[in-house]
Design an enzyme around this catalytic site. Structure first.
Site, PDB file in Angstrom:
ATOM      1  N   SER A 146       0.845  -1.189   0.000  1.00 44.09           N
ATOM      2  CA  SER A 146       0.000   0.000   0.000  1.00 44.09           C
ATOM      3  C   SER A 146       0.874   1.230   0.000  1.00 44.09           C
ATOM      4  CB  SER A 146      -0.871   0.009   1.252  1.00 44.09           C
ATOM      5  OG  SER A 146      -0.030   0.095   2.388  1.00 44.09           O
ATOM      6  N   LYS A 147       0.371   2.260  -0.660  1.00 41.44           N
ATOM      7  CA  LYS A 147       1.229   3.430  -0.854  1.00 41.44           C
ATOM      8  C   LYS A 147       1.519   4.170   0.439  1.00 41.44           C
ATOM      9  CE  LYS A 147      -2.396   6.489  -2.508  1.00 41.44           C
ATOM     10  NZ  LYS A 147      -3.030   7.028  -3.683  1.00 41.44           N
ATOM     11  N   ARG A 148       0.726   3.910   1.453  1.00 42.19           N
ATOM     12  CA  ARG A 148       1.013   4.574   2.716  1.00 42.19           C
ATOM     13  C   ARG A 148       2.303   4.032   3.342  1.00 42.19           C
ATOM     14  NH1 ARG A 148      -3.664   3.844   5.862  1.00 42.19           N
ATOM     15  NH2 ARG A 148      -4.943   4.582   4.152  1.00 42.19           N
ATOM     16  N   ARG A 149       2.615   2.803   3.031  1.00 40.53           N
ATOM     17  CA  ARG A 149       3.807   2.205   3.635  1.00 40.53           C
ATOM     18  C   ARG A 149       4.977   2.106   2.678  1.00 40.53           C
ATOM     19  NH1 ARG A 149       2.181  -0.478   8.434  1.00 40.53           N
ATOM     20  NH2 ARG A 149      -0.068  -0.629   8.543  1.00 40.53           N
ATOM     21  N   ASN A 150       4.700   2.263   1.406  1.00 46.65           N
ATOM     22  CA  ASN A 150       5.705   1.946   0.412  1.00 46.65           C
ATOM     23  C   ASN A 150       5.304   2.634  -0.903  1.00 46.65           C
ATOM     24  OD1 ASN A 150       7.920  -0.033   0.413  1.00 46.65           O
ATOM     25  ND2 ASN A 150       6.922  -0.754  -1.402  1.00 46.65           N
TER      26      ASN A 150
END
Ligand code: GLU
Length: 503
Positions: free
Chosen positions: A257-261
């Site tokens: 997920s873009k929040r983590r990566n």
């Protein structure tokens, strides 16, 4: 060995940034097609009218091409089954829906949104199956056809069996079973006359003579509906193969997920990764060549590729490993001259310098000031002093909330230029009663690493959306972390201020 000509496809929906997951699917499909002398098709699934955009489609095609992937048929190259964009195939879907209606496999449903809402609420409260209660399944089809002809808004739903179980087959997982009782009478044609994903996907896979559907694991739950549609039409289904989802490298091992990566291919391009290294890295997601060598080209991958050998243990998209592999490519495949070429292809070229020069010029005393002043344009991450991230008159929490609102707003932006960014920040300043100068201060820090630099919005335009978004997200992570509750709050504020839905 497959018993029909190999034809595979990817079917991205153009609803956001080009995702590394799409490239991963494309790579495995393409390798499989080449391995068996088959065809690789690219189809655009743009039936979600509210979320699909031409910019997103363009970005997807161009980033896949940047990675060195190509397709035999697609919206940009044509082919025997054109058009390859679903929004241009509406009559085909309508005709197929008519067929299902005529055969009694589907029915018109006139239930209002309010009724469906109420039903869902009640089901939730009683912990019952959250699907449609099939009220309209009992309508007389002739009567329903009359109401539809008179212009009454409706959808069309497929009839799924109410008992027994669906038996499906997946190349990697073998037999899969699901109780029909847990599966909804899926809408196949929406009120606006557009098909839903399920119908359009199955009809196109059949008409485009797709032999193997190789796609992400998240679609397994849709498989019963798809298999049922094949049965209702009397078609031979393709072989299904669901690839494991890419996962975050952190403790959670949750879905990438873009929040983590960072997940946008464009980010990796901008951050200076080599396309061949990124493609190679994606090739290691659930697969590795028999000799165990981790560095390989696409052609080498094709030579030993066997879909059956894909492993289901969730592959981890570990950027540290990607950096290591990228470093190997830089060191092993480039002499100094070739490296200089690659740097120029990337960003160190006249075109970029000419965009930055007007911003830097007023701030230069010597030519050598250029290096320090503009370094942040050519970096992935920028270090900044977290202590200094503050907005005059606001406490830390309020400052973080503003960074969060801005980050969400920038995520939602579909176009990206200095004037629009300027307007966004002015609006945010106005809504929060801040001076623009005070508001932008922390943004200078997290985006450029310095409290004063070249003008913010023009610099952001040159940096591009991907680097800006990732820098902001990393900063929030470093300064926060922001709780889910706070994020929701910021999301509501963002929607209030900008009047646009959250990304
Ligand atoms: N449009 C779907 C997506 O965006 C395609 C899924 C499939 O390959 O069937 O992932």
């Amino acid at each position: 060995m497959p018993d029909r000509p190999v034809r595979v496809r990817i079917a991205p929906s153009p609803t956001g940034d080009p995702h590394v997951g799409t490239a991963y699917q494309a790579l495995f499909n393409s390798a499989f097609a080449r391995r068996h002398g088959g065809a690789f098709v690219l189809r655009i699934e743009d039936t979600d009218r509210a979320r699909s955009t031409p910019e997103s489609e363009r970005a997807i095609l161009s980033s896949l091409r940047w990675l060195g992937l190509s397709w035999d048929e697609g919206p940009d190259v044509g082919g025997p089954h054109a058009p390859y964009r679903q929004s241009e195939r509406l009559p085909i879907y309508r005709e197929h829906v008519e067929r299902l209606l005529a055969a009694g496999h589907a029915y018109r449903c006139f239930c209002s949104r309010e009724r469906l809402e109420r039903m869902r609420e009640e089901n939730r409260a009683n912990k019952e199956f959250p699907g449609y209660d099939r009220l309209c399944r009992g309508l007389d089809p002739a009567e329903a056809a009359r109401r539809a002809a008179a212009g009454e808004p409706h959808v069309v739903r497929m009839k799924v069996p109410t008992e027994g179980h669906a038996v499906m087959h997946d190349l990697l997982r073998g037999e899969i079973r699901r109780d029909w009782a847990s599966i909804d009478d899926q809408v196949i044609l929406k009120t606006d006359g557009f098909p839903t994903y399920h119908l359009a996907n199955v009809v196109d896979d059949h008409l485009m003579e797709i032999s193997h559907v190789i796609r992400g694991e998240e679609w397994i739950n849709s498989l019963p509906k798809h298999v049922r549609l094949y049965e209702m039409f009397g078609w031979q289904p393709p072989v299904f193969c669901h690839l494991p989802l890419l996962r975050n490298a952190d403790r959670t091992r949750s879905k990438l997920s873009k929040r983590r990566n960072p997940t946008s291919i464009e980010y990796y391009r901008r951050a200076g990764f080599l396309p061949e290294a990124l493609l190679n890295f994606l090739g290691l997601m659930g697969w590795s060549p028999p000799d165990g060598e981790e560095k390989f080209s696409f052609d080498e991958m094709v030579r030993s590729f066997e879909l059956e050998r894909v492993s289901l243990g969730g592959p981890v998209f570990d950027v540290e490993k990607l950096r290591w592999l990228n470093g190997r490519y830089i060191r092993e495949d480039h002499d100094a001259a070739r490296l200089v070429d690659r740097l120029a292809e990337w960003a160190l070229n006249r075109e970029t310098f000419e965009r930055i020069a007007p911003l830097a010029q007023p701030r230069l005393q010597t030519l050598s000031d250029w290096g320090y002043l503009t370094a942040f344009f050519f970096a992935d991450d920028v270090p900044f002093d977290a202590e200094q991230v503050a907005i005059r008159g606001l406490d830390r929490e309020a400052t973080l909330e503003l960074l969060q609102i801005a980050s969400l707003r920038l995520d939602a932006r579909r176009t990206w230029n200095a004037d629009e960014l300027d307007a966004d920040f002015r609006r945010l300043a106005e809504a929060t009663g801040l001076k623009l100068r005070d508001l932008t201060k922390p943004f200078y820090l997290v985006l450029t690493g310095r409290s004063a630099a070249t003008p913010l919005f023009q610099s952001m335009e040159i940096l591009g959306p991907d680097l800006c978004r990732v820098r902001l997200r990393r900063a929030l992570e470093r300064l926060g972390p922001v709780s889910a509750k706070k994020r929701k709050q910021a999301e509501r504020r963002m929607v209030e201020i900008f009047g646009e839905p959250a990304p």
